[in-house]
Every structure is written in structure tokens, then in C-alpha cells.
Design an enzyme around this catalytic site. Structure first.
Site, PDB file in Angstrom:
ATOM      1  N   LYS A  29      -2.933   6.496   1.898  1.00  0.00           N
ATOM      2  CA  LYS A  29      -2.767   6.944   3.283  1.00  0.00           C
ATOM      3  C   LYS A  29      -1.865   8.174   3.307  1.00  0.00           C
ATOM      4  O   LYS A  29      -0.747   8.154   3.838  1.00  0.00           O
ATOM      5  CB  LYS A  29      -2.195   5.800   4.128  1.00  0.00           C
ATOM      6  CG  LYS A  29      -2.905   5.704   5.444  1.00  0.00           C
ATOM      7  CD  LYS A  29      -2.732   4.364   6.085  1.00  0.00           C
ATOM      8  CE  LYS A  29      -3.132   4.388   7.536  1.00  0.00           C
ATOM      9  NZ  LYS A  29      -4.462   4.892   7.809  1.00  0.00           N
ATOM     10  N   ARG A  89       0.836  -1.216   0.000  1.00  0.00           N
ATOM     11  CA  ARG A  89       0.000   0.000   0.000  1.00  0.00           C
ATOM     12  C   ARG A  89       0.865   1.258   0.000  1.00  0.00           C
ATOM     13  O   ARG A  89       0.527   2.250  -0.633  1.00  0.00           O
ATOM     14  CB  ARG A  89      -0.948  -0.023   1.209  1.00  0.00           C
ATOM     15  CG  ARG A  89      -1.990   1.074   1.150  1.00  0.00           C
ATOM     16  CD  ARG A  89      -3.060   0.896   2.187  1.00  0.00           C
ATOM     17  NE  ARG A  89      -2.543   1.009   3.547  1.00  0.00           N
ATOM     18  CZ  ARG A  89      -3.287   0.902   4.637  1.00  0.00           C
ATOM     19  NH1 ARG A  89      -4.589   0.676   4.525  1.00  0.00           N
ATOM     20  NH2 ARG A  89      -2.752   1.021   5.842  1.00  0.00           N
TER      21      ARG A  89
END
Ligand code: COI
Length: 367
Positions: free
Chosen positions: A214, A112
Site C-alpha cells: 500500500k 501489512r
């Protein structure tokens, strides 16, 4: 085994096979740090070590070092300070009752971070470097990993543009840091049911934005909504989509699920919702337990008609929701008896602490 050699105030990491050699003042290698393990909250507790690695643009990351924990120095022109070029991850180390130290799916955080870095025009560490860094940080700070059942060591990998850039452009240097803090429950109310407030004024993300990664830039814009909700006694905020103002997206730092009969539904990740690692783990666990799980558009009306609601995230784990309030309407959900959310929570935590062996081998033992 990892030995930390103290060199001019820094620590270099060496992998060896012999027993641990004490090179630090006594205390660093005691089994547990001297803190109140029964009252851990979610504040930052300074631990002993931080991992650091740098990279200049178009280069690969240098070999990282585990160093004494402390402040970092930045150019006032750093990309992260001026243009928000920064992304982070969150993962946890758990101490099992059998004494093993386990990480939960650190490779997923690494992947990620790579996807997020690409979106934010940043260099990122390789999956292997990321996972090694997380392991080294956890082991170096082992005495800060709470005793079984008391919490976990929250590990925060952080990738920031540290090179100076006055014009709006990618920073010429990146720093990858990994620090950690022992944590207990995310919410002050502990594991009690959350009271969520639906905010229709501020939005967390827009189509084409960076809501799915994020990025540090996703959090300051929602502080106003969270602060306002907390002042009114709510635990957290549910955000709606910014186009129709009708579909639920996520809470301030967790994904949201609803249960109706034997079906569990959660908003599909269409670019505006964080691709939660706990979210996808819970989807797999729920399916393995025999639930039907749907990822799709979910209107607020449907949330208000659910049997049960819960949120998921690394920090919050699986949190049961007791009520959702929108305008003046407050809906209460089932919070007692057999709860789907509690079944999922127990299975997830069982896997994380090594009590339940799952077919995917999500728990990674570190030594
Ligand atoms: C996490 O669950 O790891 C998070 O990122 C939450 C954090 C923003 C408190």
C-alpha cells in the site's frame, strides 16, 4: 480507559482505571460530534486528535503521542516529498447497536504495513505499537464514530520518510501518523451498482514493482485513468496486467471478484495486486458459506461472461458491480434478487458491527 492531558497544546496519553477526567473544553467528550450524520460521504472531516511517533534510521519508534489534530511540518527534503517514500493503511471503527466500539482486524493492517515498509526500505512500528495507536486514535476521536448504521470512522495509519535526503536513498527519519475521519459510502452513488470501465492504456502495477504494497506511489499514476472514466460517467476503473494486457488485476482502490454458478473467483496476488484485508476476509466468509473460491489468473473475457461481479476494500466494503465496459462493449450483470455480493456484504458488516459472532474473532472491542 484513556485520559488525555493537555500539556502546552499537546496531549499526552495516560492509561488509568478511574473515570474519565475532563481536561478539555466541554464538547470534546460529548457522545457525538455536531455534524450531519445522515449525509456522510467520503471527504476528510477533521476530528479532534492525531497519533504521532517518530523513528530515526536503525532505531525503534519512540512512544507515540495522541496530539491535537493539525498540520504537520516537513523538511522540503523529506524522503516522502521527493522520492515518494510513504505507505499507508486503512481500517475502520464501528459503533455497534449495543454501544460497543469495534475495530476490524487491525493486526492485519499492522502486518501489512511491516511487509510494505520492508519493501520500501522504511522502519516500521511493531504490530503492538500499530494496533495500540489505532485503538488510541479511535477512542480519542470517539465522538466522530458515526451512530450505528450511519457509517464508520475510517482510520488512516500513515508511515512516511520525514528525514531529508537529496540523493536517492532511504530517509534518515520516519514518522508514523494515525488520523481518522467519519465516512459514509465511498461512491457518490451510494450503495447502487458500480459501472466499471476497463482501462487498457494505463497500468497500475508491473511485475517486480510495488503494486502489492500500500505505497502512496501506487495512486497518483492512476488518477488520469480514474478521472477520465469518471468524466464519462463511470464509477471506477478496472486495470489489466501490464504484460499481456489481458488479465484483470484490480480496481483503483479495491480488489475484484466474479461469480459464475457456485464458484467465486478473484485474481491471485502475484505481486501486482494489493493483498486486501477485506479481500481475504471475503474469501474466508465465502468458503464458510459453502462457495468454492478460486484465486487465479482471470482473463477479461471471463469477467465479461460472469453472472455477478463485485469489488472489495476497506473503503468500498463489498460493492456490487452493475456493468463493465471495455472499448465499446458494455456487459450488464445481475443486480437484483438474491445476490452473492449482498450475502457476503451483509455477513461482513454483521461481523464488523458485532451482530454476527464469527469463529475468527475478527471484531476487536475497544474501550
Ligand atoms: C482502503 O480501502 O482502505 C483504501 O486504501 C482506499 C483508499 C485508497 C481510498
Amino acid at each position: 480507559m484513556v485520559i488525555f492531558l493537555k500539556v502546552k497544546g499537546r496531549c499526552l496519553t495516560t492509561h488509568v482505571t478511574s473515570t474519565l477526567q475532563e481536561t478539555e473544553p466541554m464538547g470534546r467528550y460529548e457522545e457525538y460530534a455536531d455534524i450531519d450524520w445522515n449525509n456522510l460521504g467520503y471527504g476528510l472531516i477533521k476530528t479532534d486528535y492525531i497519533y504521532k511517533a517518530k523513528c530515526t534510521l536503525n532505531n525503534t519508534f519512540e512512544q507515540g503521542q495522541v496530539c491535537d489534530y493539525g498540520n504537520i511540518e516537513l523538511s522540503p527534503g523529506a524522503g516522502v516529498l521527493n522520492y515518494g517514500q510513504g505507505i499507508f493503511e486503512g481500517t475502520k471503527a464501528f459503533r455497534g447497536e449495543d454501544g460497543r466500539i469495534l475495530l476490524f482486524r487491525p493486526d492485519q493492517n499492522a502486518i501489512r504495513m511491516q511487509i510494505g515498509a520492508e519493501r520500501m526500505c522504511m522502519q516500521s512500528p511493531s504490530v503492538q505499537q500499530f494496533v495500540d495507536a489505532v485503538k488510541q486514535t479511535a477512542i480519542a476521536n470517539k465522538r466522530w464514530i458515526p451512530p450505528p448504521g450511519k457509517g464508520s470512522l475510517y482510520i488512516r495509519p500513515l508511515l512516511i520518510g520525514t528525514g531529508p535526503t537529496l540523493g536517492v536513498s532511504p530517509a534518515p527519519e520516519y514518522t508514523f501518523l494515525v488520523y481518522a475521519s467519519p465516512v459514509g459510502n465511498y461512491f457518490k452513488a451510494g450503495t447502487g451498482p458500480l459501472n466499471l470501465y476497463v482501462n487498457n492504456e494505463f497500468h497500475r502495477a508491473t511485475r517486480g514493482g510495488a503494486g502489492c504494497v500500500k505505497s502512496i506511489t501506487n495512486y497518483a499514476p492512476v488518477l488520469k485513468a480514474i478521472t477520465g472514466a469518471k468524466e464519462q460517467g463511470f464509477s471506477d476503473v478496472v486495470f489489466l496486467d501490464s504484460v499481456h494486457k489481458k488479465y484483470i488485476e484490480e480496481a483503483s482502490c479495491s480488489n475484484i471478484f466474479l461469480v459464475k454458478g457456485n464458484v467465486i473467483s478473484t485474481p491471485a496476488t502475484v505481486g501486482t495486486i494489493l493483498e486486501g484485508i477485506t479481500r481475504k476476509s471475503i474469501i474466508d466468509i465465502a468458503r464458510d458459506l459453502g462457495y468454492k473460491v478460486e484465486e487465479r489468473l482471470i482473463a477479461l473475457d471471463e469477467l465479461m461472461e460472469a453472472d455477478e461481479v463485485f469489488t472489495t476494500g476497506t473503503a468500498v466494503s463489498v460493492a456490487t458491480v452493475g456493468s463493465v465496459t471495455f472499448n465499446a462493449q458494455r456487459i450488464e450483470y445481475k443486480t437484483a434478487g438474491e445476490l452473492v455480493s449482498q450475502k457476503l456484504y451483509k455477513t461482513l458488516v454483521g461481523i464488523q458491527v458485532g451482530k454476527i459472532k464469527n469463529k475468527y474473532d475478527w471484531a476487536v472491542e475497544i474501550k
